[in-house]
Motif scaffolding. Structure first.
Motif: not given
Length: 258
Positions: A61-87
């Motif tokens: 999550f430290s690395g993800a925070y460092g990439y926060r600018a690149e994550l802009t506009g990808q919230r829906r993508r992260i939510l959908i794929l994040g469910s696959a990662s969690v399961l």
């Protein structure tokens, strides 16, 4: 055990955690540094894997925070794929906790060997993904569709069970599915890998024995490494990183098979 020996062990584990934080943020495969380091100091394979997974969560999550600018506009993508990662991460962690330790010792050398192959062929996979993006143009599903979800889920199972090179697997999958820049894809990869490690860590804390000293040292190092990786690690020659990973991975296989 002498104080000097303890200091050397703690310093080595902290340093491996920092290096793993850099690698996980930039490429993936940081486990191939921390896992064999713990083995070298006498930790059993399952205890090393559990403690390592917990320790690498803050770095992800430290690395993800460092990439926060690149994550802009990808919230829906992260939510959908994040469910696959969690399961997937939950299933992988359950498999680790329920399969006998002998099974882990037998399977891990194969997983490490597979991870090393993925690290070596990553440039070719990246070039193939670039050709696919050029042929497809800009038209693509925002979250990649069901095949990508299934691939991320399978990677989550692998990551929850062991984790080495799950970042490389994710980069390959996301690079094929999306036309975004590598840096934006890498930002998503860091989030997904962090989710897998995070849910696995929760189960490990609740149901397994943990070496908190090792986990804490790796966590402290990986937090620093994650920030370094986000800022300057991407400028390091990929060939150098892959060479280090391959050498350490071979050492881990030799250690496990000895």
């Amino acid at each position: 055990m002498s104080a000097a020996h303890d200091l050397a062990e703690y310093t080595a584990i902290f340093g491996a955690g920092m290096a793993a934080g850099v690698m996980n943020t930039v490429v993936g495969s940081g486990t191939l540094l921390t896992f064999p380091t713990l083995l070298a100091f006498g930790y059993s394979p399952v205890l090393a894997n559990v403690s390592n997974t917990i320790g690498l969560v803050p770095g992800s999550f430290s690395g993800a925070y460092g990439y926060r600018a690149e994550l802009t506009g990808q919230r829906r993508r992260i939510l959908i794929l994040g469910s696959a990662s969690v399961l997937g991460g939950v299933l992988g962690a359950v498999l680790l906790l329920h399969l006998p330790a002998s099974a882990f010792q037998s399977i891990v050398p194969v997983l490490i060997a597979l991870a090393l192959v993925l690290v070596i062929v990553q440039p070719r996979v990246g070039a193939w993904a670039a050709r696919r993006r050029a042929e497809r143009g800009t038209a693509h599903r925002e979250a990649g569709g069901p095949l990508l979800w299934a691939g991320v889920f399978a990677t989550g199972v692998y990551g929850g069970y062991f984790g080495a090179a799950q970042g490389v697997l994710l980069l390959a999958l996301l690079g094929i599915a999306f036309t975004d820049s590598l840096q934006r894809v890498n930002g998503v990869k860091n989030i997904l890998a962090g989710l897998v490690n995070g849910v696995a860590a929760v189960l490990f804390i609740a149901l397994s024995h943990v070496s908190w000293s090792a986990a804490g040292l790796i966590a402290a190092g990986s937090i620093i490494g994650g920030q370094i990786g986000a800022k300057v690690g991407r400028k390091l020659p990929p060939t150098v990183l892959r060479g280090v990973i391959v050498c350490v991975g071979i050492a881990a296989i030799v250690k496990l098979l000895a």
